[in-house]
Design an enzyme around this catalytic site. Structure first.
Site, short mmCIF file in Angstrom:
data_model
loop_
_atom_site.label_atom_id
_atom_site.label_comp_id
_atom_site.label_asym_id
_atom_site.label_seq_id
_atom_site.Cartn_x
_atom_site.Cartn_y
_atom_site.Cartn_z
CG HIS A 82 39.70 36.64 49.26
ND1 HIS A 82 38.84 36.61 48.19
CD2 HIS A 82 40.70 35.76 48.98
CE1 HIS A 82 39.30 35.77 47.28
NE2 HIS A 82 40.42 35.23 47.74
CG ASP A 161 43.25 39.58 38.46
OD1 ASP A 161 44.28 38.90 38.60
OD2 ASP A 161 42.13 39.19 38.79
NE ARG A 168 48.30 33.55 36.90
CZ ARG A 168 47.59 33.74 38.03
NH1 ARG A 168 46.84 34.80 38.17
NH2 ARG A 168 47.66 32.85 39.00
CB SER A 183 45.30 37.17 40.87
OG SER A 183 43.98 36.98 40.43
CE LYS A 187 39.76 38.74 41.94
NZ LYS A 187 40.95 38.26 41.22
#
Length: 441
Positions: A82, A161, A168, A183, A187
């Site tokens: 990621h 999320d 947010r 967050s 995932k």
């Protein structure tokens, strides 16, 4: 248990239990905890923070709000990567095939781009016919047979999320380390991988502008991964200038192919081999990251990464002819050269400004509902440290809207700084965060 009491408790800087955090997230999803209370909770977290245990519990509550991908039917250690987002970041298109060619299963759920940062799914969809919407059976079968599958994140993956992020986004609570970390990791954990390599960007084109911010986020995410039983490491990498030379979806796909052919930009190749090396190492296919990196270099030199890209694209319905015939990728109608206003050395390329220029052309989304143009983008003809003469090309624009050429040219010129003397060499990889240590390079 009441939402009011838990908001007050966090506002007072006290630690919430896992049960209390689950109560808030479950109530938020069911409607018993209204938006205004969850917004107040997010603001309390913004100011008071969360302990590592609280952050891990919040992450798990987000994971448990939806479906989780069960990859137990895939043999071996499943790895995922990621990036926290940058400009010109096409690493998945290079790293994925290399790591898969090493025999390590890559199971990855990716997102679309928003703002000045690109998204892997958008890049892949510039390949004619490539399908990113995979059902679970096809996803798992692909990882088993081809060793790699990349699909779009589905609505049933950590839905709390998505709902919390939307709140947010309109309450000025996005930039909170515990909320960002939970967050991202919710995932990744819901997607089912056993090991996760994080690329945490820092610099002008990154969300985390300073090294200290990047280290804090990396530490929080590694802590979460470790606490929930995932092997997790984070590399801190520079996003002070765009990664590679191409910015824009189809352009980045073509550059990724060149990298797999051993003709890529030096910084792109270095980052891909390093990230991939840690993925192979965490999967247990090498004794250390250095050995794994050399393994991937050989795979690249032998063309096995390129062959795996071809196999991966075919498996997901794409036309693999683009690997040899890049002209079948979406192409802009017009190319425009941006010339250097003076001679000297490129000492800075402000990545965020380049990303915004590309977004202005249509390569990125100003909002989630924006339509993007897969063909447009910017190719950097000069990188930091390179010499230029007045009038030489700094960049080439691939553009479809003639009305904005002057505006975009000005944005690109203003993103470059040219000085009489060369800048100090800049490091691409700034540090490593693991469960055991933090190492700065």
């Amino acid at each position: 248990m009441r939402g009011y009491d838990l908001i007050l408790k966090k506002r007072m800087g006290q630690e919430l239990s896992g049960e209390e955090i689950s109560f808030l997230i479950n109530g938020f999803m069911s409607g018993s905890v209204p938006d205004y209370q969850m917004a107040a909770f997010a603001m309390a977290v913004f100011f008071k923070g969360m302990t590592p245990r609280e952050t891990a519990d919040l992450t798990l509550a987000l994971v448990q709000s939806g479906q989780q991908v069960d990859l137990s039917a895939v043999a071996g250690t499943k790895v995922d990567k990621h990036s926290t987002g940058g400009v010109g970041d096409k690493t998945t298109l290079v790293v994925g095939p290399l790591v898969a060619a090493a025999g390590v299963p890559v199971a990855k759920m990716s997102g679309r781009g928003l703002g000045h940062t690109g998204g892997t799914i958008d890049k892949l969809e510039s390949i004619p016919g490539f399908r990113t919407a995979l059902d679970r059976e096809k996803f798992i079968d692909s990882v088993n047979r081809v060793k790699i599958a990349v699909g779009g994140q589905t609505a049933d993956l950590a839905p709390a999320d998505k709902k919390l992020y939307a709140l947010r986004d309109v309450t000025a609570t996005v930039d909170s380390i515990p909320l960002i970390a939970s967050s991202v990791m919710s995932k990744k954990i819901a997607a089912g991988a056993d090991a996760i390599v994080l690329d945490v960007k820092t610099g002008s084109g990154a969300f985390m502008k300073t090294l200290d911010e990047a280290l804090a986020l990396a530490g929080a995410m590694v802590e979460i991964g470790t606490r929930v039983g995932r092997k997790t490491v984070a590399l801190i990498t520079d996003m002070g200038q765009p990664l590679g030379r191409a910015v824009g979806n189809a352009l980045e796909v073509a550059e990724a192919v060149e990298c797999l052919k051993g003709r890529g930009s030096t910084d792109l190749e270095e980052l891909c081999l390093t990230l991939g090396g840690y993925m192979v190492y965490l999967a247990g296919k090498a004794e250390n990251p250095e050995e794994a990196r050399e393994m991937l270099r050989q795979i690249m030199l032998e063309g096995r990464g390129l062959n795996k890209l071809r196999e991966w694209v075919q498996n997901q319905g794409g036309d693999d002819r683009f690997i040899d015939e890049p002209g079948i990728l979406p192409a802009a109608r017009e190319t425009v050269v941006v010339a250097a206003p003076g001679g000297g050395y490129v000492s800075e390329i402000r990545a965020e400004q380049i990303g915004i220029a590309a977004m202005t052309m249509g390569a990125g989304r100003a909002t989630k509902d924006s339509t993007i143009d897969l063909a447009v983008g910017i190719r950097l003809e000069k990188k930091v440290g390179e010499k230029t003469e007045k009038g030489e090309p700094l960049a080439t624009l691939f553009i479809n809207d003639s009305d904005i050429v002057s505006k975009v040219k000005e944005m690109v010129v203003n993103s470059f700084t040219i000085t009489p003397v060369p800048p100090k060499p800049r490091k691409l990889i700034l540090g490593l965060v693991s469960s055991d240590d933090i190492t700065l390079y």
